[in-house]
Design a protein around this motif. Sequence first.
Motif, PDB file in Angstrom:
ATOM      1  N   SER A 131      20.054   5.294  18.865  1.00  0.00           N
ATOM      2  CA  SER A 131      19.876   6.571  18.178  1.00  0.00           C
ATOM      3  C   SER A 131      20.645   7.717  18.816  1.00  0.00           C
ATOM      4  CB  SER A 131      18.382   6.918  18.094  1.00  0.00           C
ATOM      5  OG  SER A 131      17.773   6.827  19.359  1.00  0.00           O
ATOM      6  N   ALA A 132      20.970   7.611  20.109  1.00  0.00           N
ATOM      7  CA  ALA A 132      21.724   8.673  20.779  1.00  0.00           C
ATOM      8  C   ALA A 132      23.233   8.478  20.695  1.00  0.00           C
ATOM      9  CB  ALA A 132      21.298   8.764  22.243  1.00  0.00           C
ATOM     10  N   LEU A 133      23.669   7.367  20.142  1.00  0.00           N
ATOM     11  CA  LEU A 133      25.104   7.061  20.167  1.00  0.00           C
ATOM     12  C   LEU A 133      25.984   8.132  19.516  1.00  0.00           C
ATOM     13  CD1 LEU A 133      25.182   3.214  19.750  1.00  0.00           C
ATOM     14  CD2 LEU A 133      26.424   4.513  21.462  1.00  0.00           C
ATOM     15  N   PRO A 134      25.572   8.756  18.409  1.00  0.00           N
ATOM     16  CA  PRO A 134      26.472   9.755  17.826  1.00  0.00           C
ATOM     17  C   PRO A 134      26.876  10.869  18.785  1.00  0.00           C
ATOM     18  CG  PRO A 134      24.805   9.132  16.229  1.00  0.00           C
ATOM     19  CD  PRO A 134      24.415   8.491  17.532  1.00  0.00           C
ATOM     20  N   ARG A 135      26.036  11.186  19.770  1.00  0.00           N
ATOM     21  CA  ARG A 135      26.384  12.253  20.720  1.00  0.00           C
ATOM     22  C   ARG A 135      26.962  11.720  22.033  1.00  0.00           C
ATOM     23  NH1 ARG A 135      22.514  12.899  24.655  1.00  0.00           N
ATOM     24  NH2 ARG A 135      20.426  12.053  24.273  1.00  0.00           N
ATOM     25  N   LEU A 136      27.148  10.417  22.120  1.00  0.00           N
ATOM     26  CA  LEU A 136      27.653   9.816  23.358  1.00  0.00           C
ATOM     27  C   LEU A 136      29.032   9.190  23.188  1.00  0.00           C
ATOM     28  CD1 LEU A 136      24.408   7.960  24.543  1.00  0.00           C
ATOM     29  CD2 LEU A 136      25.291  10.133  25.413  1.00  0.00           C
ATOM     30  N   LEU A 137      29.679   9.421  22.064  1.00  0.00           N
ATOM     31  CA  LEU A 137      30.903   8.683  21.767  1.00  0.00           C
ATOM     32  C   LEU A 137      32.065   9.013  22.689  1.00  0.00           C
ATOM     33  CD1 LEU A 137      30.813   8.514  17.872  1.00  0.00           C
ATOM     34  CD2 LEU A 137      29.981   6.880  19.578  1.00  0.00           C
ATOM     35  N   ASP A 138      31.999  10.163  23.360  1.00  0.00           N
ATOM     36  CA  ASP A 138      33.067  10.460  24.319  1.00  0.00           C
ATOM     37  C   ASP A 138      33.020   9.533  25.530  1.00  0.00           C
ATOM     38  OD1 ASP A 138      30.630  11.673  25.083  1.00  0.00           O
ATOM     39  OD2 ASP A 138      31.661  13.104  26.374  1.00  0.00           O
TER      40      ASP A 138
END
Length: 218
Positions: A131-138
Amino acid sequence: MPAHLWLPPSGHGPGVLVLQEIFGVSDYIQRRCADLAALGYVVLAPEIYWRIGTLRVDESREDFLEQALALVQRVDWDAALADSVTALATLRARPEVAGGVGVAGFCFGGGLAFHVAAAAEPDVLVSYYGSALPRLLDLAPRVTAPSLHHFGTDDAYIPMHQVEAIRDAVAGPEVEFHLHPGAGHAFDNPHPVFHHPQAATSAWATTTRFLADHLPVR
């Protein structure tokens, strides 16, 4: 930090760190840990909520989802990451562990596992609908372990345009990305609110094959 440990029938094997969904180290998560141990893995599941004084959500309550969403908002992500990295190192150092160590996570834990993979270089990563992946893509370029990602096409929390962005960001020669038609968020959880039997069965078969390929039990 409290944690649960499962040993395989042989008493030794590769390690898998399992990171919880937003409900905590629930009965469901513990069953998945037992499933992994039955496959030959040494499994450790830390209680990530320990710092906020509550270990799990009571899933028998009608408002269990609201409870969980409120609880996860209280988590200090950096502390949870540090605790998870420590748990991975602890698992790797255990005398029962031989043949590498992977990290697997579900929901909240799926995103946390991805961040652990970027920070601590496990030997393999399995992430269910992180669920947190969209904000961790960097962080994607820092995740070098062979990786497996599962998402449902009907996920109400991670819409398809975000799933596609995740797929593009993590793509690589040792990355598998599986979409499960008609499945929503938390489709592997057996609770009737979430469960998608076909997706759960297919994803678990893929997961066990992926682990056998990249973190084999000798």
